[in-house]
Write a protein that holds these residues in place. Sequence first.
Motif: not given
Length: 263
Positions: A144, A148, A151-152
């Motif tokens: 995870d 993330w 994606r950030d």
Amino acid sequence: MEAAITILALLFVAFIALGVYATVKAVGAAKRGVDRTITQARRTVEDTTLRAKSFGQTGVAGELAQLRLALRTSMRATQDALHAGVAEDSSLAESVGLFRRLSAHGLELDDELKRLEREPDGATVAALLPQLKERMQRITHSADSLRWAARDRARQFADDDLDALNAQIDIEAGALRHWTVEEQRPQQASGAASQGPGAGAGRAHDAGVDWPEPTAGAGSSSTADESWGGPAREEAPQAITAPDPHLRTRYPWQKAARPETTN
């Protein structure tokens, strides 16, 4: 004649080799497509089965199905995010390498959970569940985090690109409305003229400009006028009196006046 036959034979062999190569590549691509389709179908069936077990069964079998489903969902989402991002951002290649190492641990855990589903000794499996759950949480937490972060990073790049695009659009919009700038210039000029010289002097004094003080003496008023940059005062009018020729200043190049004689 023999040269022509040789050339035709070579062309024939070349066409045959090209056809064989194209056939092999097409068969390989078709086989990979079929394997990919079969793998995806098998994965879909397994996910559906695990989802049904996690909701339909209780006890050790249901907990094992929940652990496998959570592990597979997290790992697959991270894999899709990294593979989609590395095509646009090459700096994610190191993250993909780390995820491959993490995937090895994830696959090992998934195989172990799959074997425990067929284990008849439920008490032993129940004793191993806390350790398996902790291990699964560590793996999914790392996955995870990678997902993330990727994606950030992509979102930040999109925001920076949008800010630069907005700035360019504002500049272009201002260039297209060039007449508004030309209308503002006469207004600014008229506003500056309406303030007058007094306002300019006041602003200069406020800005800290020190003007020279007028000197004391007979020529003080004239010096003060010149220091402020204003026009010099007009001299007072003199009386109309004929100048005395004896009081005139004589210069060396002037001739002496001849004396008058009386006859």
